[in-house]
Design an enzyme around this catalytic site. Structure first.
Site, PDB file in Angstrom:
ATOM      1  N   ASP A 215      -3.342   8.638   7.123  1.00  0.00           N
ATOM      2  CA  ASP A 215      -4.354   7.823   7.800  1.00  0.00           C
ATOM      3  C   ASP A 215      -3.652   7.023   8.897  1.00  0.00           C
ATOM      4  O   ASP A 215      -2.613   7.449   9.395  1.00  0.00           O
ATOM      5  CB  ASP A 215      -5.127   6.939   6.807  1.00  0.00           C
ATOM      6  CG  ASP A 215      -4.241   5.936   6.064  1.00  0.00           C
ATOM      7  OD1 ASP A 215      -3.066   5.757   6.464  1.00  0.00           O
ATOM      8  OD2 ASP A 215      -4.722   5.323   5.099  1.00  0.00           O
TER       9      ASP A 215
ATOM     10  N   HIS B 177      -0.388   5.234   6.615  1.00  0.00           N
ATOM     11  CA  HIS B 177       0.262   5.691   5.385  1.00  0.00           C
ATOM     12  C   HIS B 177       0.640   7.170   5.444  1.00  0.00           C
ATOM     13  O   HIS B 177      -0.068   7.976   6.046  1.00  0.00           O
ATOM     14  CB  HIS B 177      -0.654   5.427   4.187  1.00  0.00           C
ATOM     15  CG  HIS B 177      -1.096   3.999   4.082  1.00  0.00           C
ATOM     16  ND1 HIS B 177      -2.339   3.576   4.504  1.00  0.00           N
ATOM     17  CD2 HIS B 177      -0.439   2.906   3.634  1.00  0.00           C
ATOM     18  CE1 HIS B 177      -2.433   2.273   4.311  1.00  0.00           C
ATOM     19  NE2 HIS B 177      -1.303   1.843   3.798  1.00  0.00           N
TER      20      HIS B 177
ATOM     21  N   SER C 273       0.803  -1.227   0.000  1.00  0.00           N
ATOM     22  CA  SER C 273       0.000   0.000   0.000  1.00  0.00           C
ATOM     23  C   SER C 273       0.837   1.279   0.000  1.00  0.00           C
ATOM     24  O   SER C 273       0.337   2.341  -0.350  1.00  0.00           O
ATOM     25  CB  SER C 273      -0.950   0.015   1.206  1.00  0.00           C
ATOM     26  OG  SER C 273      -0.229  -0.159   2.416  1.00  0.00           O
TER      27      SER C 273
END
Length: 378
Positions: free
Chosen positions: A327, A330, A41
C-alpha cells in the site's frame, strides 16, 4: 544455593515439557522458547482490530495471501515480524495481545500497534493505540502471568532471558507527528533536538524492557520513509536521484545514527544482556529492491493519491511478489521476506551489528555481575 538449583530445575522442566509438546504436535522445536514483538504497523499482527481507531486494516484486499484472510496485518500476507518468527522455528503465528485475553503467551506475544510511536502523543489524533509505553505495560501483564504459571519470578526471569525480543519504533513519531502540520513538534524542535528527544524517551523504555527480564534485544532502525509511495506522491518536488523524498530520509537518519550510539551504550552498561542494531535503512536499499518493482505506485489501489490505506475490496496487482510496497507505506510479503532474511542472517556487516538475530540466538550471555567486563564492542 539450593534456591538457585531449584529454579534451574524448574526451568529445565518447563523447557523439557515445551519441547515435548512441540514434538507431540509434530512440530520442530523453535530455536528459542519465546519471541516478543514491540512495534508499529510494520510489525502489527492484528492488535488494532480490538481498539477504537480507524487505523486498522481488517478488510480485503489486505490479507489476500494470508491463510485466514484479512488479519489486521498491513500486508497482502506476512509482515517482517512473521518472517523472523518463521526463521526462528515457530510453526504457528505469534499471538497478538489483543485486549489481554491471549492464552498462548509462553511462546511469546506480539504487542505491535499500527500508528503507535515512542512518544505517547504520537498518533493520538487517530484514537486508541498501543504506544510503546502501553506495549511495555501490556508486556508486564504477560510477564506476571508467566511468573505465575512457572511458579516464581526467578524461574520466569531465567526463561525470559533466553527469548528473542524485537522492537521497531519511531516511524510514526515522524510520519504521524513531526512531519504533520497538525502537531507543533516541528515548531518546537529542530531535527537534531527532536531525534534526541526520541532517543532519551526510548532509552527509558528499553531500560524498562530490560528490567522485565529481556536479555536478547534486537532494536530496529527506521526504514527510508521518504521512499514510501505516499510520501513520494506528497513531495513530488523534493525527490532525489532515487525518486525518494530526501528531506524526510535525512531527518530520520539523524535518529538512526543516535540509535546506533544508544545500542552501544546499553551494551556497555548491561554486561548480562545483548542489544543489537538492525540497520533497516541499509536493508531497505536499492540492493534489496533488486528484482522488485520500486515505483511511486503501490500494489493495491489506495483510497486517494498520497494516502496509505488500500481501497476496500479493490483488486490489487496480480504480480504481488514483484512489488516493494503493498500500500502507500507497507511492504508486500515478498519484500518482508527479503527484509526479514537480512535481519535474521545479515547479507553484509552493515545489515546488523554487533549481531544479527541468528547470532543473538546462539549467544551465551554472562550472569549479571558488576565485575564482568563488557562482552560486546560495537
Amino acid at each position: 544455593m539450593a534456591r538457585g538449583l531449584k529454579a534451574l530445575w524448574c526451568l529445565a522442566m518447563v523447557l523439557l515439557v515445551s519441547n515435548w509438546q512441540h514434538w507431540a504436535r509434530g512440530q520442530a522445536t523453535s530455536q528459542v522458547p519465546c519471541y516478543f514483538v514491540f512495534g508499529d504497523s510494520l510489525f502489527d499482527n492484528g492488535n488494532n482490530n480490538y481498539l477504537t481507531t480507524p487505523v486498522k486494516v481488517n478488510y480485503l484486499p489486505y490479507g489476500i495471501d494470508f491463510p485466514t484472510g484479512a488479519s489486521g496485518r498491513c500486508s497482502n500476507g506476512l509482515n517482517i515480524a512473521d518472517t523472523i518468527a518463521e526463521q526462528l522455528g515457530f510453526n504457528s503465528f505469534i499471538t497478538h495481545f489483543g485486549v489481554g485475553s491471549c492464552s498462548s503467551y509462553l511462546d511469546g506475544v506480539n504487542y505491535g500497534s499500527s500508528g503507535a510511536g515512542i512518544l505517547d502523543e504520537t498518533g493520538f489524533l487517530a484514537g486508541e493505540l498501543f504506544t510503546m509505553n502501553t506495549q511495555l505495560y501490556n508486556h508486564k501483564i504477560i510477564v506476571s502471568r508467566i511468573a505465575k504459571q512457572l511458579g516464581s519470578e526467578e524461574v520466569a526471569k531465567k526463561y525470559l532471558g533466553q527469548c528473542i525480543y524485537v522492537t521497531d519504533m519511531g516511524h510514526n513519531d515522524y510520519l504521524n507527528n513531526y512531519f504533520l502540520d497538525t502537531y507543533s513538534s516541528s515548531k518546537i524542535y529542530t531535527p537534531e533536538t527532536y531525534a534526541q528527544h526520541l532517543i532519551e524517551t526510548y532509552t527509558t523504555q528499553l531500560e524498562d524492557l530490560y528490567s522485565t527480564g529481556a536479555r536478547k534485544i534486537a532494536v530496529f532502525g527506521l526504514i527510508r520513509v521518504g521512499c514510501m509511495p505516499s510520501n513520494r506522491q506528497q513531495h513530488p518536488n523534493e525527490l532525489d536521484e532515487n525518486s525518494c523524498a530526501y528531506k524526510l530520509n535525512e531527518d530520520i537518519q539523524i535518529f538512526n545514527t543516535k540509535l546506533q550510539t544508544l545500542v552501544k551504550e546499553l551494551n556497555a552498561k548491561h554486561a548480562d544482556a545483548a542489544f543489537t542494531y538492525i540497520n533497516s535503512y541499509e536493508i531497505d536499499s536499492d540492493v534489496t529492491n533488486n528484482g522488485f518493482k520500486f515505483t511511486s505506485e503501490s500494489c493495491c489501489k489506495v483510497i486517494e493519491s498520497g494516502s496509505v490505506p488500500c481501497k476496500p475490496l479493490s483488486i490489487p496487482c496480480a504480480d504481488r511478489s514483484e512489488y516493494v510496497y503493498w500500500d502507500g507505506a507497507h511492504f508486500t510479503e515478498a519484500k518482508a521476506w527479503a527484509f526479514g532474511k537480512r535481519a535474521y542472517k545479515r547479507g553484509s556487516p552493515q545489515d546488523a551489528y554487533p549481531y544479527d538475530i541468528s547470532e543473538l540466538v546462539q549467544l551465551k550471555l554472562p550472569k549479571n555481575d558488576a565485575n564482568i567486563a563488557n562482552h560486546a564492542q560495537l
